[in-house]
Design a protein around this motif. Structure first.
Motif, PDB file in Angstrom:
ATOM      1  N   THR A   1       0.826  -1.207   0.000  1.00 32.68           N
ATOM      2  CA  THR A   1       0.000   0.000   0.000  1.00 32.68           C
ATOM      3  C   THR A   1       0.862   1.259   0.000  1.00 32.68           C
ATOM      4  O   THR A   1       0.512   2.265  -0.618  1.00 32.68           O
ATOM      5  CB  THR A   1      -0.930   0.011   1.222  1.00 32.68           C
ATOM      6  N   VAL A   2       2.004   1.190   0.690  1.00 30.56           N
ATOM      7  CA  VAL A   2       2.936   2.326   0.709  1.00 30.56           C
ATOM      8  C   VAL A   2       3.507   2.558  -0.689  1.00 30.56           C
ATOM      9  O   VAL A   2       3.551   3.689  -1.185  1.00 30.56           O
ATOM     10  CB  VAL A   2       4.074   2.086   1.716  1.00 30.56           C
ATOM     11  N   LEU A   3       3.928   1.480  -1.342  1.00 27.03           N
ATOM     12  CA  LEU A   3       4.527   1.603  -2.660  1.00 27.03           C
ATOM     13  C   LEU A   3       3.499   2.067  -3.690  1.00 27.03           C
ATOM     14  O   LEU A   3       3.808   2.872  -4.572  1.00 27.03           O
ATOM     15  CB  LEU A   3       5.133   0.263  -3.093  1.00 27.03           C
ATOM     16  N   ALA A   4       2.272   1.563  -3.566  1.00 25.69           N
ATOM     17  CA  ALA A   4       1.234   1.937  -4.528  1.00 25.69           C
ATOM     18  C   ALA A   4       0.886   3.416  -4.426  1.00 25.69           C
ATOM     19  O   ALA A   4       0.629   4.076  -5.441  1.00 25.69           O
ATOM     20  CB  ALA A   4      -0.005   1.084  -4.303  1.00 25.69           C
ATOM     21  N   SER A   5       0.901   3.955  -3.222  1.00 26.43           N
ATOM     22  CA  SER A   5       0.511   5.354  -3.034  1.00 26.43           C
ATOM     23  C   SER A   5       1.632   6.337  -3.329  1.00 26.43           C
ATOM     24  O   SER A   5       1.376   7.523  -3.570  1.00 26.43           O
ATOM     25  CB  SER A   5       0.016   5.568  -1.594  1.00 26.43           C
ATOM     26  N   THR A   6       2.878   5.863  -3.305  1.00 27.11           N
ATOM     27  CA  THR A   6       4.017   6.769  -3.492  1.00 27.11           C
ATOM     28  C   THR A   6       4.762   6.551  -4.805  1.00 27.11           C
ATOM     29  O   THR A   6       5.411   7.469  -5.309  1.00 27.11           O
ATOM     30  CB  THR A   6       5.026   6.617  -2.346  1.00 27.11           C
ATOM     31  N   GLY A   7       4.706   5.326  -5.338  1.00 25.37           N
ATOM     32  CA  GLY A   7       5.407   5.040  -6.587  1.00 25.37           C
ATOM     33  C   GLY A   7       6.910   4.949  -6.449  1.00 25.37           C
ATOM     34  O   GLY A   7       7.624   5.018  -7.459  1.00 25.37           O
ATOM     35  N   VAL A   8       7.434   4.764  -5.240  1.00 28.95           N
ATOM     36  CA  VAL A   8       8.882   4.686  -5.061  1.00 28.95           C
ATOM     37  C   VAL A   8       9.403   3.365  -5.620  1.00 28.95           C
ATOM     38  O   VAL A   8       8.716   2.339  -5.612  1.00 28.95           O
ATOM     39  CB  VAL A   8       9.288   4.826  -3.580  1.00 28.95           C
ATOM     40  N   THR A   9      10.643   3.389  -6.085  1.00 29.21           N
ATOM     41  CA  THR A   9      11.252   2.197  -6.688  1.00 29.21           C
ATOM     42  C   THR A   9      12.629   1.895  -6.129  1.00 29.21           C
ATOM     43  O   THR A   9      13.298   0.980  -6.608  1.00 29.21           O
ATOM     44  CB  THR A   9      11.376   2.378  -8.210  1.00 29.21           C
ATOM     45  N   GLY A  10      13.057   2.654  -5.118  1.00 31.77           N
ATOM     46  CA  GLY A  10      14.408   2.464  -4.601  1.00 31.77           C
ATOM     47  C   GLY A  10      14.486   2.595  -3.090  1.00 31.77           C
ATOM     48  O   GLY A  10      13.572   3.114  -2.430  1.00 31.77           O
ATOM     49  N   GLN A  11      15.611   2.132  -2.562  1.00 36.42           N
ATOM     50  CA  GLN A  11      15.820   2.090  -1.110  1.00 36.42           C
ATOM     51  C   GLN A  11      15.845   3.484  -0.494  1.00 36.42           C
ATOM     52  O   GLN A  11      15.245   3.717   0.561  1.00 36.42           O
ATOM     53  CB  GLN A  11      17.131   1.349  -0.822  1.00 36.42           C
ATOM     54  N   ARG A  12      16.539   4.430  -1.124  1.00 30.26           N
ATOM     55  CA  ARG A  12      16.643   5.758  -0.509  1.00 30.26           C
ATOM     56  C   ARG A  12      15.283   6.447  -0.468  1.00 30.26           C
ATOM     57  O   ARG A  12      14.943   7.115   0.521  1.00 30.26           O
ATOM     58  CB  ARG A  12      17.650   6.625  -1.258  1.00 30.26           C
ATOM     59  N   GLU A  13      14.491   6.310  -1.527  1.00 30.80           N
ATOM     60  CA  GLU A  13      13.156   6.916  -1.524  1.00 30.80           C
ATOM     61  C   GLU A  13      12.306   6.339  -0.403  1.00 30.80           C
ATOM     62  O   GLU A  13      11.579   7.062   0.286  1.00 30.80           O
ATOM     63  CB  GLU A  13      12.478   6.671  -2.878  1.00 30.80           C
ATOM     64  N   LEU A  14      12.396   5.014  -0.221  1.00 29.73           N
ATOM     65  CA  LEU A  14      11.630   4.362   0.848  1.00 29.73           C
ATOM     66  C   LEU A  14      12.107   4.840   2.216  1.00 29.73           C
ATOM     67  O   LEU A  14      11.308   5.028   3.142  1.00 29.73           O
ATOM     68  CB  LEU A  14      11.768   2.842   0.731  1.00 29.73           C
ATOM     69  N   LEU A  15      13.401   5.055   2.346  1.00 27.55           N
ATOM     70  CA  LEU A  15      13.958   5.557   3.602  1.00 27.55           C
ATOM     71  C   LEU A  15      13.440   6.960   3.900  1.00 27.55           C
ATOM     72  O   LEU A  15      13.127   7.281   5.052  1.00 27.55           O
ATOM     73  CB  LEU A  15      15.482   5.573   3.532  1.00 27.55           C
ATOM     74  N   LEU A  16      13.336   7.793   2.879  1.00 31.14           N
ATOM     75  CA  LEU A  16      12.832   9.151   3.078  1.00 31.14           C
ATOM     76  C   LEU A  16      11.369   9.130   3.522  1.00 31.14           C
ATOM     77  O   LEU A  16      10.951   9.960   4.339  1.00 31.14           O
ATOM     78  CB  LEU A  16      12.990   9.966   1.790  1.00 31.14           C
ATOM     79  N   ILE A  17      10.604   8.171   3.010  1.00 31.92           N
ATOM     80  CA  ILE A  17       9.218   8.020   3.471  1.00 31.92           C
ATOM     81  C   ILE A  17       9.207   7.629   4.949  1.00 31.92           C
ATOM     82  O   ILE A  17       8.412   8.148   5.738  1.00 31.92           O
ATOM     83  CB  ILE A  17       8.486   6.977   2.616  1.00 31.92           C
ATOM     84  N   ALA A  18      10.096   6.704   5.319  1.00 35.58           N
ATOM     85  CA  ALA A  18      10.196   6.298   6.727  1.00 35.58           C
ATOM     86  C   ALA A  18      10.579   7.490   7.606  1.00 35.58           C
ATOM     87  O   ALA A  18      10.003   7.691   8.691  1.00 35.58           O
ATOM     88  CB  ALA A  18      11.217   5.179   6.878  1.00 35.58           C
ATOM     89  N   LEU A  19      11.535   8.287   7.155  1.00 37.57           N
ATOM     90  CA  LEU A  19      11.968   9.453   7.926  1.00 37.57           C
ATOM     91  C   LEU A  19      10.859  10.491   8.026  1.00 37.57           C
ATOM     92  O   LEU A  19      10.669  11.113   9.083  1.00 37.57           O
ATOM     93  CB  LEU A  19      13.202  10.083   7.263  1.00 37.57           C
ATOM     94  N   GLU A  20      10.128  10.678   6.936  1.00 37.10           N
ATOM     95  CA  GLU A  20       9.032  11.648   6.944  1.00 37.10           C
ATOM     96  C   GLU A  20       7.961  11.226   7.941  1.00 37.10           C
ATOM     97  O   GLU A  20       7.448  12.042   8.713  1.00 37.10           O
ATOM     98  CB  GLU A  20       8.460  11.774   5.533  1.00 37.10           C
TER      99      GLU A  20
END
Length: 367
Positions: A164-183
């Motif tokens: 659900t996180v990936l579907a709503s954000t469209g991220v494809t990489g580790q750093r982008e996912l990390l920024l979502i976690a930090l946010e």
């Protein structure tokens, strides 16, 4: 004779607790939690430098899978196991390996869940891990192609709750996912988590993540229009990190970008190639607020693009935080031409559609 409601409740509770089926389910659940705890302790034995990279990956993925479920997070509360996972991962410096980096990122993301204890991400280990992982940038495909454990890990991303996180954000990489976690980690307004969130913000400054985020912004700002999506993610974290945290705001106001950052990479002094050197460069090579002002000018040129609008919106939010009750920040922004730039922008924003009205209010607040 009818019993009072309180006695009926006590009678029903007593009957429920003496029900053999209910007692069996309770015992089964406790047994599953104990088994998970034993499995977690065993897996953590593999998160040490003396183990092979294959063992480290297998252990990291196993622990990640546990923390992806509510039951797993509950089990790893015992004896501070979840905190030990963070500490073990930080000691490994996982950014060096795509699978370890992605697994560690998912662990941090799962520990932003509402049912996770807030002290996890307020720990020094979490702050150190965030800083380390900001240095990684593998894609999900690269992790999947590296080994069987990488494939298993990426399959987790396609299952709930991560899908659900990936579907709503469209991220494809580790750093982008990390920024979502930090946010998510820095934005919680729950009363029970406010103190932990503020501690995380302070730790970001103390252990390097804040400065690293600013340098990543500077790298992306070389071509802000093309990197608008990445800039939005980076700036969202900085917006949260500087909100109600004057120490972080002051640190960014005083941050000077080294040398000529757009003639060389900030993190390794590697020269840009000839194609990159032909791109428009940001002229002011001084403070971080000056960089934001110049970047806003770049984004405004392509103001009709939604990704540029979003990045511009957050950019002004960060500038607003840096100047709020901060005379030094306001002075630095003014010296960088921020007031003149904001005045010029207002004219364009007022001629734009209604979607710019909120942004216009933010710009006016800087003047």
């Amino acid at each position: 004779m009818q019993l009072p409601l309180s006695q009926l409740h006590m009678k029903a509770t007593k009957t429920h607790h003496s029900d053999p089926h209910w007692l069996f389910l309770q015992a089964q659940e406790r047994g599953e939690l104990v088994q998970m705890q034993d499995d977690a302790r065993y897996a953590m034995d593999g998160l040490v430098h003396t183990c092979s990279i294959e063992t480290q990956r297998e252990s990291a993925v196993a622990l990640t899978e546990m923390l992806c479920s509510r039951k797993g997070r509950l089990a790893l509360r015992a004896d501070g196991l979840a905190q030990q996972v963070l500490s073990s991962l930080a000691k490994l410096k996982p950014a060096k390996d795509s699978v370890l980096a992605l697994a560690s990122t998912v662990v941090l993301l799962m520990l932003t869940s509402e049912d996770a204890h807030p002290t996890y991400l307020a720990s020094v280990a979490a702050a150190v891990l965030f800083d380390q992982l900001l240095q990684g940038k593998c894609t999900f495909d690269e992790a999947a192609d590296s080994c069987a454990q990488g494939t298993k890990l990426v399959r987790m991303l396609k299952s709930r709750p991560l899908c659900t996180v990936l579907a709503s954000t469209g991220v494809t990489g580790q750093r982008e996912l990390l920024l979502i976690a930090l946010e998510q980690a820095t934005s919680s307004q729950q009363a029970s988590k406010v103190a932990a969130v503020e501690r995380l913000k302070q730790n970001m400054r103390q252990y390097g993540a804040l400065t690293r985020l600013a340098k990543l912004v500077a790298e992306a700002a070389v071509d802000a229009v093309s990197a608008a999506k990445q800039l939005r993610l980076l700036l969202l974290v900085l917006e949260n990190a500087t909100f109600t945290c004057q120490g972080n705001g002051q640190a960014l106001v005083q941050l000077q970008l080294p040398g000529t950052p757009f003639g060389s990479q900030l993190d390794g002094s590697q020269p840009l190639d000839s194609q990159q050197q032909e791109q428009p460069l940001i002229q002011d090579q001084g403070s971080f607020p000056a960089l934001l002002v110049q970047m806003a000018n770049q984004l405004l040129i392509e103001g009709d693009r939604e990704d540029c609008q979003q990045a511009l919106h957050v950019c002004f939010s960060v500038l607003m935080n840096l100047s709020h009750q901060n005379p030094d920040g306001a002075a630095v922004i003014a010296a960088a031409g921020g007031m003149q730039a904001a005045a010029a922008m207002i004219g364009q924003l007022l001629r734009a559609q209604d979607s710019h009205h909120q942004l216009c209010k933010q710009v006016c607040s800087l003047i």
